[in-house]
Motif scaffolding. Structure first.
Motif, PDB file in Angstrom:
ATOM      1  N   PRO A 267       0.810  -1.230   0.000  1.00 48.16           N
ATOM      2  CA  PRO A 267       0.000   0.000   0.000  1.00 48.16           C
ATOM      3  C   PRO A 267       0.839   1.274   0.000  1.00 48.16           C
ATOM      4  CG  PRO A 267      -0.071  -1.074   2.152  1.00 48.16           C
ATOM      5  CD  PRO A 267       0.609  -2.022   1.226  1.00 48.16           C
ATOM      6  N   GLU A 268       2.126   1.172   0.370  1.00 53.74           N
ATOM      7  CA  GLU A 268       2.983   2.353   0.411  1.00 53.74           C
ATOM      8  C   GLU A 268       3.553   2.708  -0.960  1.00 53.74           C
ATOM      9  OE1 GLU A 268       3.271   4.166   3.136  1.00 53.74           O
ATOM     10  OE2 GLU A 268       1.889   2.735   4.085  1.00 53.74           O
ATOM     11  N   VAL A 269       3.404   1.821  -1.946  1.00 57.41           N
ATOM     12  CA  VAL A 269       3.973   2.054  -3.281  1.00 57.41           C
ATOM     13  C   VAL A 269       3.005   2.893  -4.103  1.00 57.41           C
ATOM     14  CG1 VAL A 269       4.682   0.965  -5.445  1.00 57.41           C
ATOM     15  CG2 VAL A 269       5.387  -0.026  -3.258  1.00 57.41           C
ATOM     16  N   GLY A 270       3.431   4.098  -4.465  1.00 57.27           N
ATOM     17  CA  GLY A 270       2.649   4.941  -5.352  1.00 57.27           C
ATOM     18  C   GLY A 270       3.078   4.760  -6.798  1.00 57.27           C
ATOM     19  N   PHE A 271       2.420   5.478  -7.703  1.00 51.79           N
ATOM     20  CA  PHE A 271       2.716   5.285  -9.124  1.00 51.79           C
ATOM     21  C   PHE A 271       4.166   5.662  -9.447  1.00 51.79           C
ATOM     22  CE2 PHE A 271       2.957   6.527 -13.567  1.00 51.79           C
ATOM     23  CZ  PHE A 271       2.367   5.443 -14.192  1.00 51.79           C
ATOM     24  N   GLU A 272       4.644   6.806  -8.939  1.00 51.64           N
ATOM     25  CA  GLU A 272       6.011   7.226  -9.237  1.00 51.64           C
ATOM     26  C   GLU A 272       7.016   6.236  -8.653  1.00 51.64           C
ATOM     27  OE1 GLU A 272       3.660   9.129  -8.046  1.00 51.64           O
ATOM     28  OE2 GLU A 272       3.319  10.612  -9.641  1.00 51.64           O
ATOM     29  N   ASP A 273       6.725   5.721  -7.449  1.00 52.67           N
ATOM     30  CA  ASP A 273       7.600   4.705  -6.845  1.00 52.67           C
ATOM     31  C   ASP A 273       7.674   3.458  -7.733  1.00 52.67           C
ATOM     32  OD1 ASP A 273       7.822   6.360  -4.555  1.00 52.67           O
ATOM     33  OD2 ASP A 273       5.967   5.512  -3.759  1.00 52.67           O
ATOM     34  N   PHE A 274       6.505   3.076  -8.245  1.00 54.92           N
ATOM     35  CA  PHE A 274       6.465   1.864  -9.056  1.00 54.92           C
ATOM     36  C   PHE A 274       7.240   2.050 -10.361  1.00 54.92           C
ATOM     37  CE2 PHE A 274       4.430  -1.004 -12.147  1.00 54.92           C
ATOM     38  CZ  PHE A 274       4.699  -2.210 -11.509  1.00 54.92           C
ATOM     39  N   GLU A 275       7.087   3.201 -10.993  1.00 56.95           N
ATOM     40  CA  GLU A 275       7.834   3.429 -12.234  1.00 56.95           C
ATOM     41  C   GLU A 275       9.339   3.414 -11.977  1.00 56.95           C
ATOM     42  OE1 GLU A 275       5.602   5.044 -15.899  1.00 56.95           O
ATOM     43  OE2 GLU A 275       6.459   6.705 -14.758  1.00 56.95           O
ATOM     44  N   THR A 276       9.756   3.923 -10.834  1.00 56.17           N
ATOM     45  CA  THR A 276      11.175   3.854 -10.484  1.00 56.17           C
ATOM     46  C   THR A 276      11.629   2.400 -10.379  1.00 56.17           C
ATOM     47  OG1 THR A 276      11.065   5.971  -9.311  1.00 56.17           O
ATOM     48  CG2 THR A 276      12.896   4.498  -8.759  1.00 56.17           C
ATOM     49  N   MET A 277      10.781   1.549  -9.800  1.00 52.28           N
ATOM     50  CA  MET A 277      11.101   0.127  -9.691  1.00 52.28           C
ATOM     51  C   MET A 277      11.221  -0.515 -11.069  1.00 52.28           C
ATOM     52  SD  MET A 277       8.556  -0.936  -6.551  1.00 52.28           S
ATOM     53  CE  MET A 277       8.988  -2.658  -6.670  1.00 52.28           C
ATOM     54  N   VAL A 278      10.308  -0.154 -11.977  1.00 47.89           N
ATOM     55  CA  VAL A 278      10.356  -0.708 -13.337  1.00 47.89           C
ATOM     56  C   VAL A 278      11.651  -0.285 -14.028  1.00 47.89           C
ATOM     57  CG1 VAL A 278       9.263  -0.707 -15.615  1.00 47.89           C
ATOM     58  CG2 VAL A 278       7.841  -0.778 -13.559  1.00 47.89           C
ATOM     59  N   GLU A 279      11.991   0.997 -13.903  1.00 49.06           N
ATOM     60  CA  GLU A 279      13.198   1.498 -14.562  1.00 49.06           C
ATOM     61  C   GLU A 279      14.451   0.831 -14.003  1.00 49.06           C
ATOM     62  OE1 GLU A 279      14.889   5.817 -16.114  1.00 49.06           O
ATOM     63  OE2 GLU A 279      13.548   5.744 -14.369  1.00 49.06           O
ATOM     64  N   GLU A 280      14.520   0.662 -12.702  1.00 46.04           N
ATOM     65  CA  GLU A 280      15.677   0.012 -12.097  1.00 46.04           C
ATOM     66  C   GLU A 280      15.761  -1.461 -12.500  1.00 46.04           C
ATOM     67  OE1 GLU A 280      15.074   0.695  -7.971  1.00 46.04           O
ATOM     68  OE2 GLU A 280      15.914   2.742  -8.011  1.00 46.04           O
ATOM     69  N   THR A 281      14.624  -2.121 -12.571  1.00 49.26           N
ATOM     70  CA  THR A 281      14.611  -3.528 -13.004  1.00 49.26           C
ATOM     71  C   THR A 281      15.085  -3.653 -14.441  1.00 49.26           C
ATOM     72  OG1 THR A 281      12.761  -4.005 -11.499  1.00 49.26           O
ATOM     73  CG2 THR A 281      13.179  -5.582 -13.262  1.00 49.26           C
ATOM     74  N   ALA A 282      14.668  -2.725 -15.299  1.00 48.07           N
ATOM     75  CA  ALA A 282      15.051  -2.773 -16.717  1.00 48.07           C
ATOM     76  C   ALA A 282      16.558  -2.621 -16.901  1.00 48.07           C
ATOM     77  CB  ALA A 282      14.304  -1.690 -17.489  1.00 48.07           C
ATOM     78  N   ARG A 283      17.221  -1.892 -15.988  1.00 44.24           N
ATOM     79  CA  ARG A 283      18.666  -1.702 -16.106  1.00 44.24           C
ATOM     80  C   ARG A 283      19.439  -3.005 -15.878  1.00 44.24           C
ATOM     81  NH1 ARG A 283      17.979   3.024 -12.584  1.00 44.24           N
ATOM     82  NH2 ARG A 283      17.696   4.892 -13.853  1.00 44.24           N
TER      83      ARG A 283
END
Length: 508
Positions: A267-283
């Protein structure tokens, strides 16, 4: 006979034992493989619920194998042999052809709900072939069919267990051996329903009329059916009837796509947090791609997943423009989505014929070219056992900022289609593709609106469903741009049966 099981987690083993206990009350004992008549009044509805990767499909497949090994007759909807007083039956169902095809890749003979509700009526002569293939009769002698043709049918049936597919391999068309369709009158014993989160109340009621015992396999984190007020049919069951799978098995293989999907439950993960996770995973992992544009070459076989209808229409028109598709016709290889059948009640038989061959609402189709008659199209139905059909078609190409769609060609009535280069996430439920593109600006818009569904932010449910459609690779597209195609649209990548089924025999 002792049933050999794979290594189950504790929750899978508990669910298997609970279902085995319910089956025993139905007269199907998996421990010693004895089959007895069901006890009067015995029936049950159970639900196996868990998020993506929790092992629902593995459990379903192992339950099917155990029942098949014990001699339970598997009813696929293609053909049913002579009814025996001592027979016990199982049908494995999915809401769509694409969802059923995922199970068939695991050698589970799944079929659509529609194919169980309506059964084919076979020509008596060709029914002898079906009986022989099903092991219920002697090898027939049919005028006009050679021994080689029968051997082709037997070889096909051994692998795919599809009577219509086997007869097509022998050189027969559907109109040769199927004379009509009828609503199922005789009940069956047990139904396994995959992707049960897509079931609506009416479908559930129809299935309850046929099956005394139903086992629903569903994901509570997906989107509820439209007009269900955010609830799924298994939400209404008592807690004791719901068996929850907690462990995520596929995470043992370090699946970054599932890691992202399950991160949405925080519940603490917001949209911007999630996009950061996606970008870091893609690296660090090329199975996740931070996309600066939509890859147009992927759109021909796996649609871009969007939330807003306006986005879907813009992407479809951009796809057609980059392929220089003329407004007056479709190009072979263009993807379509069946939007229903426009047929009057007097053509009920024709409707059943089309639906039984996979042209049901939501079916994914590839356009192969015009049919022999005006208004007919040759089509490849994705996920159908016998995918190639020819049918009267009404194709609608929607335009941005225009209320009425453009119709490049149409029969007077028949199957209606929308373009399939982009689809809404709601319509993508039940389907999976090797690579999936998710249009992130749409999810950002949903997050900005702050909408909730069943106590969870809507954007998270949308993101979860979209992400879990990807089997191997996820493209998270962050900009409203489209790449140029590497090559032309094609159809040579589509597997077809030895002899395609034809539906042009009856003009309507």
């Amino acid at each position: 006979m002792t049933v050999m099981r794979p290594t189950f987690s504790h929750d899978q083993a508990d669910a298997f034992d609970r279902i085995a206990e319910a089956l025993c009350a139905m007269g199907i004992n998996l421990d010693d493989c004895t089959l007895t008549p069901p006890r009067d009044g015995k029936g049950a509805v159970l639900a196996i619920v868990g998020k993506a990767g929790s092992g629902k499909t593995l459990l379903l497949a192992e339950l099917f194998k155990a029942m098949d090994n014990c001699g339970v007759e598997v009813v696929s909807g293609d053909y049913e042999g002579r009814r025996r007083m001592d027979r016990r039956t199982l049908a494995v169902l999915a809401p769509t052809n694409k969802a059923a095809s995922v199970l068939r890749t695991r050698r589970v003979p799944a079929t659509t709900i529609h194919r169980i509700l309506y059964t084919p009526v076979y020509d008596p002569e060709y029914e002898h072939i079906a009986e022989w293939l099903a092991g219920e009769g002697e090898r027939p002698e049919i005028e006009g069919l050679t021994d080689i043709a029968l051997e082709r049918a037997a070889a096909f049936f051994k692998i795919h267990r599809s009577i219509p597919g086997a007869l097509a391999a022998a050189g027969l068309r559907g109109s040769d051996f199927i004379t009509g369709w009828k609503r199922r009158e005789e009940p069956l014993d047990v139904g396994f329903v995959d992707e049960a989160s897509m079931l609506d109340d009416r479908q559930f009621d129809d299935l309850r009329e046929i099956f005394p015992m139903l086992v629903l396999f569903g994901d509570p984190a997906q989107l509820a059916p439209v007009n269900q007020s955010g609830t799924m049919v298994f939400d209404k069951l008592d807690d004791g009837a719901k068996l929850i799978l907690h462990r995520v098995h596929r995470q043992d293989a370090d699946n970054p796509i599932l890691d992202l999907a399950h991160a949405l439950s925080d519940p603490e993960v917001g949209f911007e947090d999630f996009e950061t996770m996606v970008e870091e995973t893609a690296r660090r992992d090329d199975r996740v791609v931070w996309g600066q544009r939509v890859e147009v070459d992927l759109m021909a076989r796996s649609p871009v997943l969007v939330w807003r209808n306006a986005t879907r229409i813009r992407l479809i028109n951009a796809f057609r423009r980059v392929h220089d598709a003329p407004e007056t016709e479709l190009l072979p290889g263009e993807p379509l989505i069946c939007d229903g059948l426009e047929l009057p009640l007097k053509h009920r038989k024709k409707r059943l014929d089309l639906e039984a061959r996979g042209l049901i609402k939501g079916a994914q189709v590839i356009y192969l070219g015009p049919g022999r008659k005006a208004g007919f199209s040759r089509l490849h139905v994705i996920g159908a056992p016998d995918p190639q059909v020819s049918a009267a078609s009404i194709v609608k190409i929607e335009k941005p900022d225009e209320e009425e769609p453009f119709i490049p060609f149409a029969a007077r009535m028949g199957a209606t289609f929308l373009h399939g280069a982009a689809v809404t996430i709601h319509k993508a439920q039940g389907s999976q593709w090797e690579s999936v593109q998710v249009f992130a600006p749409d999810l950002f818009a949903a997050a900005r609106m702050g909408r909730m569904e069943a106590g969870q932010p809507l954007w998270k449910r949308l993101a979860y469903v979209a992400i879990t459609r990807a089997q191997e690779r996820l493209f998270w597209v962050v900009r409203n741009r489209l790449s140029k195609p590497i090559g032309q649209l094609r159809t040579d990548d589509l597997a077809v049966p030895a002899v395609p089924l034809e539906l042009e025999g009856t003009e309507i």
